[in-house]
Structure formats: C-alpha cells, structure tokens
Design an enzyme around this catalytic site. Sequence first.
Site, PDB file in Angstrom:
ATOM      1  N   GLU B  52      38.278 -30.924  13.368  1.00  0.00           N
ATOM      2  CA  GLU B  52      38.467 -31.643  12.163  1.00  0.00           C
ATOM      3  C   GLU B  52      38.775 -33.260  12.354  1.00  0.00           C
ATOM      4  O   GLU B  52      38.470 -33.805  11.599  1.00  0.00           O
ATOM      5  CB  GLU B  52      39.479 -30.997  11.414  1.00  0.00           C
ATOM      6  CG  GLU B  52      39.266 -29.546  10.759  1.00  0.00           C
ATOM      7  CD  GLU B  52      39.497 -28.584  11.993  1.00  0.00           C
ATOM      8  OE1 GLU B  52      40.006 -28.707  12.913  1.00  0.00           O
ATOM      9  OE2 GLU B  52      39.304 -27.261  11.509  1.00  0.00           O
ATOM     10  N   PHE B 114      49.518 -17.339   6.702  1.00  0.00           N
ATOM     11  CA  PHE B 114      48.635 -17.197   7.727  1.00  0.00           C
ATOM     12  C   PHE B 114      47.728 -18.734   7.289  1.00  0.00           C
ATOM     13  O   PHE B 114      47.429 -18.811   6.485  1.00  0.00           O
ATOM     14  CB  PHE B 114      47.892 -16.153   7.869  1.00  0.00           C
ATOM     15  CG  PHE B 114      46.643 -16.400   8.982  1.00  0.00           C
ATOM     16  CD1 PHE B 114      47.045 -16.706  10.515  1.00  0.00           C
ATOM     17  CD2 PHE B 114      45.321 -16.707   8.751  1.00  0.00           C
ATOM     18  CE1 PHE B 114      46.390 -16.879  11.551  1.00  0.00           C
ATOM     19  CE2 PHE B 114      44.452 -16.802   9.890  1.00  0.00           C
ATOM     20  CZ  PHE B 114      45.033 -17.153  11.029  1.00  0.00           C
ATOM     21  N   GLN B 115      47.963 -19.442   8.103  1.00  0.00           N
ATOM     22  CA  GLN B 115      47.299 -20.894   8.295  1.00  0.00           C
ATOM     23  C   GLN B 115      47.627 -21.617   7.124  1.00  0.00           C
ATOM     24  O   GLN B 115      47.106 -22.309   6.467  1.00  0.00           O
ATOM     25  CB  GLN B 115      45.878 -20.651   8.504  1.00  0.00           C
ATOM     26  CG  GLN B 115      45.107 -20.086   9.608  1.00  0.00           C
ATOM     27  CD  GLN B 115      43.639 -20.570   9.795  1.00  0.00           C
ATOM     28  OE1 GLN B 115      42.873 -20.338   8.748  1.00  0.00           O
ATOM     29  NE2 GLN B 115      43.118 -20.739  10.995  1.00  0.00           N
ATOM     30  N   LYS B 164      42.707 -20.980  -2.164  1.00  0.00           N
ATOM     31  CA  LYS B 164      41.557 -20.054  -2.199  1.00  0.00           C
ATOM     32  C   LYS B 164      41.044 -19.183  -3.470  1.00  0.00           C
ATOM     33  O   LYS B 164      40.112 -19.127  -3.753  1.00  0.00           O
ATOM     34  CB  LYS B 164      41.668 -18.916  -0.915  1.00  0.00           C
ATOM     35  CG  LYS B 164      40.732 -18.235  -0.550  1.00  0.00           C
ATOM     36  CD  LYS B 164      40.733 -17.518   0.587  1.00  0.00           C
ATOM     37  CE  LYS B 164      39.240 -16.778   1.161  1.00  0.00           C
ATOM     38  NZ  LYS B 164      39.384 -16.037   2.185  1.00  0.00           N
ATOM     39  N   MET B 475      44.147 -50.094  29.405  1.00  0.00           N
ATOM     40  CA  MET B 475      45.080 -50.986  28.624  1.00  0.00           C
ATOM     41  C   MET B 475      46.193 -50.723  29.162  1.00  0.00           C
ATOM     42  O   MET B 475      47.341 -51.735  29.416  1.00  0.00           O
ATOM     43  CB  MET B 475      44.928 -51.037  27.029  1.00  0.00           C
ATOM     44  CG  MET B 475      45.805 -52.458  26.599  1.00  0.00           C
ATOM     45  SD  MET B 475      44.926 -53.987  26.927  1.00  0.00           S
ATOM     46  CE  MET B 475      43.969 -54.167  25.477  1.00  0.00           C
TER      47      MET B 475
END
Lengths: 157, 570
Positions: B52, B114-115, B164, B475
């Site tokens: 993502e 969940f999630q 959802k 760097m």
Amino acid sequence: MSERILSVLVEDKPGVLARVALTISRRGFNINSLSVGPTNIEGRSKMTIVTELESVEQVKKQLNKLVNVIKIVELDPDNTIESEVLLMKVSINKETQTSVIEKANLSGAKSVDVGQDYAVFELTGTSKELIKFEKLLKPYGIIEMIRGGRIAIQTKL
Amino acid sequence: MTKEKLSGAELIVRTLEHLNVSTVFGVPGGAILPAYDPLYDSPIRHILARHEQGAGHMAEGYAQATGDVGVVIATSGPGATNLITSLNNALMDSTPLLAITGQVASDFIGNDAFQEAYTVGLTISATKHNYLITNAEEIPQVLLEAKHIATTGRPGPVLVDIPKDILNEKANWTEPKLEDLPGYKPTLEANPKMIQQAVELIKNAKKPILYVGGGIIHSKANKELFELSTKYNIPVVTTLMGRGAFPDGNELCIGMPGMHGNYTATTSIQKSDLLIALGVRFDDRVTANPKFFAQKAKVIHADIDPAEIGKVREPEVPIVGDAKSVINGLIEKLGDSEIDTNSWLNEIKDMKENYPLNYNQEEKGPLKVPYVLEELQKMSEEDSIVVSGVGQHQMWISLHWKFKSPNTWLNSGGLGTMGYALPAAIGAKAAFPDKQILALDGDGCFQMTCQELITASTENIPLKIVVFNNGNHGMVRQWQKIFYNHRFSASELTHHTPDYVALAEAMGATGLRMVEKSDVKRVFEEMFKTNDRPVLVDCVVDPDDMVFPMVKAGGSNDEVILNEDDLKNI
C-alpha cells in the site's frame, strides 16, 4: 497579562475536538484552558481556548486550516466577560464546619452537599476568583477539586 | 421517477467515474472487497501495487506529474497503516491525493475486530482532512467534497474511510453537487493593498531575488513567473520542490539554495536586500538557522496557506493568495517600471563563474553520479520526467539536472521518504504512457520499495530505472564521515547483494549494469532501446563521493562548505 482568549466556532461533527487537540499538541502550543459546548446555532459548537500571546497567531492560523473550524475570534480583553465553574469537596469537622461554610458562602459559593466530614461547594467566577477561593479553603484540606474550563463572551459587537 | 438504487461500493465507482478518474492505484483486502467488484466492470484502470505504501506513492507520482488528484484504494487495518507514509508525504509536499480505505463493519468498530485500525484517528495529522462514512447515501457527496478539498487551496491528501456494511448498503444515486463548506474557503485573490506595498519594495530594491517553490507549480504559474523575472530582470532561486518552475539555463536562474544548494543560490539570498518569496515555506533545508538567513533582506511572502506566513520569518509584506494571482497583480502594478538590477546580476554572474558546480570523473576511476547524470541527460528526451528517491542522488540530480518545465521533477521533499522513486515513477508513467519516465534512485531507497518493479512489469509500464549503487546509505555515510569520525555504523549495504541485474530479470524487467566510464554511453543506449518492458540499470558508483556544497544543519548559510578540503575548517 500575556494571556489571549480565542473563541472558536466549529462544526458539531464527530472528531472535531480530537482534530483541535491534535493540532495543538502537534505544534507544541501552550494552552491554559480549553472548553467545548453547544451554541444557540444548530450544528455549531463553541470552543474557548486560552493561550499565551506568543503562540496566539500560529494557533489561530493552524486551527483555521481545519475544515471543521468555521471562525476564530480573538477576544478583546477589555470587553470580555469570562466565567468558569468549580466544584470542590472540602474536609470538615465539628470545629471547622461553620467557618468553612461561612467563608465559602461569603465568597459566593453555593453549598451543594454537606455531610458529616465533608462539604461540596460550587462556585462560578473568573479564573482569578476561583484561584482565590482555592487558596481560601486550602488550609481546611481539599479532598477533590474540578474546574470546568474557562468560557468567555465579548460584550460589544 | 424512481431513483436508481446502488450499493455503497457501486456508488464509489460511479462517483469516481463521474469525477473523471481514469486510473486508481491500490491493493484489495477483506473490508474493501465489495468496492473491487464493481471496479472489475468499470473503465477505470486499476493498478495493483505490491504494497500500500507503493500504491500511495504511485498516486502521488500520478498527481505530481499531472497536477490532478491521485486516487489510492486500500483495505482496513494494515492496508490503511501502510498507506500512512504516503499520506504524510503528500501532506508535506502539498500533493492532491484521494485515499479510499475499507473499514470493518460498523457494528464491529471499536471492538478490536480483525484488521481493525482507527484509520481516521491515525490519519488526522497525516491528511488535510478525513471522513468516516456512516451511510451509503453520503458517499457521492463526500467523495466530491474530498476531491475538492484535496485539489483546491493548498493541495493535500484527503482520506475517506468506509465500513464494509456501508459498502453493501443500498442507496440512491444522486449526482453530487458541491455544497458550501463553512470552514473551508481558501483565499485565492491577493489583497491589492498588499500587492501595492510589495510593488513599492520591489521598485526600490537594489538586490531583489525571487525565491520560488512548489506553490508556483501547483498554481501553474510558471509562465507568469517567467514574465515577472525576465521583464524586470529579477534573478530566481528555485527550491527543491520548485525545480522546473523556472527554466535552468536561463541566465536569471540561479538554481537551488540551501543545505546542498549551489553556492551562488545560497549566497545570493544572503546578499539580497529583498526576498520575493512565492509559494515557499522557509524550510530549514533552505534557511539553515533562520536567525542568520537573509539578514539584510526585507521579505515579501506570498502563499496560499496563511499559516506559512510568519511561521518561520516575519515578512515585511504578507500576501495570502494563489501564486498566479499574486504574480499577475505584481506585473500589473509594476507596469513599465524599470528596476536596475544590472550590477546585482553582474555580482551573481561573477559568483556563478567563481563557484561553479564541479565533480572529478577520472578516466579509469569509479563512476561519479554527477557525470552519469550529465551523460544521461544528453541522451534523454527533452520533456522526460525525472523521479527521485531521497539522499545523495536526489541532491545531485537537483543540482546537476537541467529542468526546463514544471511537473518534470518528482521527488519527496518535505518528508524525505526513501522508496518514493520507483512507485512514483510508475504513477507518472500510468498518467503519461508516451513520455519518457526516468526513475533515478539510490540503492538504499530502491530496496525499500523494489517489489513494485513487479507492478511495473505486470502492468506493462516500461520505465527506465537507474539505481545508483554505492553499496551504502550514502548520505548517512557522508554524515558519519564528517560528524561521526568515520564510524560507519549500520550504513553499509554492499554493492553485490542483491544482484540488481538478476533481481530485475526475476521481476520481469531487463537488467543492465555499468561500472566504468566506458560503459555509460553503451548501457544507456541499450536502456533507451528497450521499450517493451521496464529496464533497470545497476550503476555502480563511488561509495566515498560526497555531495557538495553543504551547509551544516542549524548552521549559517554564510558558511558554505564547498569541498572536502573545506571540511578541515569546521
């Protein structure tokens, strides 16, 4: 006095307090008091934020960036009425009962509840008056004290 | 007439089509799954990222290249948390982004389902604004509003979180119309009084300088800037985010100032008597210690975001407004005024001649990034888009690449997000399939999001990728060399693992390698010949090369370190 009072009109939407609080903590601003409540306009709440002079410009600008913040007015200290509520539970005994209640009432506080060994007072006033009241009753033993946060309104249009 | 009933998921896709979204980037998952079903039938192109964060950077690259909103879709929980880096990156660089995330069903919110993650709470300070949808009917309206907020005023990311059950709920489709947002009214038109004050300062300036940044690009004000600069002979410095806003090569262009800016850009600000700051935010990478920054200069500061004005430096003339409106106002009021900057321009010219950028590419020695960049630019197309990661290579590109037009330089400026280049380049190529897109990355950066090479291959996005492989976090190594007594703690990556050529081949791309000077032309020729798949060039470079000029963090811009010898004096 380097304090400044901001009157912040916000949309009454979920999470608006979290957004304001996060903006303040994220930018490291000093906040002396913050209170929120509904207004006479539907769907609008008012926050009163007391901050220091040095952060007031950035506080205003950063809060104004929030989509749910509608308007911020910095109140003119000379034309502002300020008020705050305080609830205090003080320890009392037979010897002190009379003088505690007398002192409290003379200060304009209301006795809300008096038990055998405690008394609960309610006082509304400026933050100075509340601090004075706290000092006055401190020697008797303050069991618990809560202040409601400062609210303010400008007297002139 | 009965209104058409659609599911929340269908409403999302219908609204995106209505908003003329042609490409979205994302990764599906449980909570967002309903939205992917109608997407399957939609003409909208969905590019399946491998992470993502990559999807978010792709949307950012799309947005930075086009100036239009980038759209990214992710699921709840880890989908949303993985997205946060790109949201914050877009916030810092004012990139318009619309993020749509799935959320667990309304009844489960707050139950540690969940999630489940508190996406709205987590992203309050990483977005310009965000929403939690509570009924399907409001989806079109909120998406329209979200796009509006993302693309207007100071652009930024806006996230819309949708549970959802709401995705499955049926509601009426009604064409959304932008309603009044009482708390969101960006000031676009500059106040004429402020413009007049600015004009007075400009007319009386002896050493004026235009200090311009990303705001010019967002406002599409490059033509107006060009007129302002060339008509009144005012030199221009372009910040990292403003590269391309004014053409390099024009004699009035001084390039990038700051920590790794060129000497003349950094120093001319210090010598200037008037900074005309347009769409910049006095970032610490430009100012170093603000106490010592442009001490002799008065400041005109114009920005669309009032909060930027006075945040770091209190200007003599504050102007809130869109850069284009501000510049047009200035040009109109300046009229036929002549500003005598000849001796100032000569002073700048002398500085440019006395302090040129340099590098030392030995015939048989290890490759130096600036040399490779110059060779690459000679062989690349005029309007190619350059996308960079963060670190030494980014600074070298900004210093040595000659940018001619806006939106041809995409990088992560404010947040400094390593791993930006590859996914952002995929987003840019998705927006402009016919343009040459060059992802120029460091090896440390590349390893952070290199799985997106698979996205490029499988989605048929034929990028050119150059990995400047110095086997180190360059760097970090440079700072360890200068400030930590050559103690290279945890900065070494090795040149050989992974084998970048084999890695590219494994991911469906072509892998090439260059090691010495004689390889450069041949390998780039081959890279430019390959257009049916992504090409990756493993460009092995000198690990000990350092970026100069340099100003110490928190130091004064009067003390520019020009080369390694200068380091002995700090």
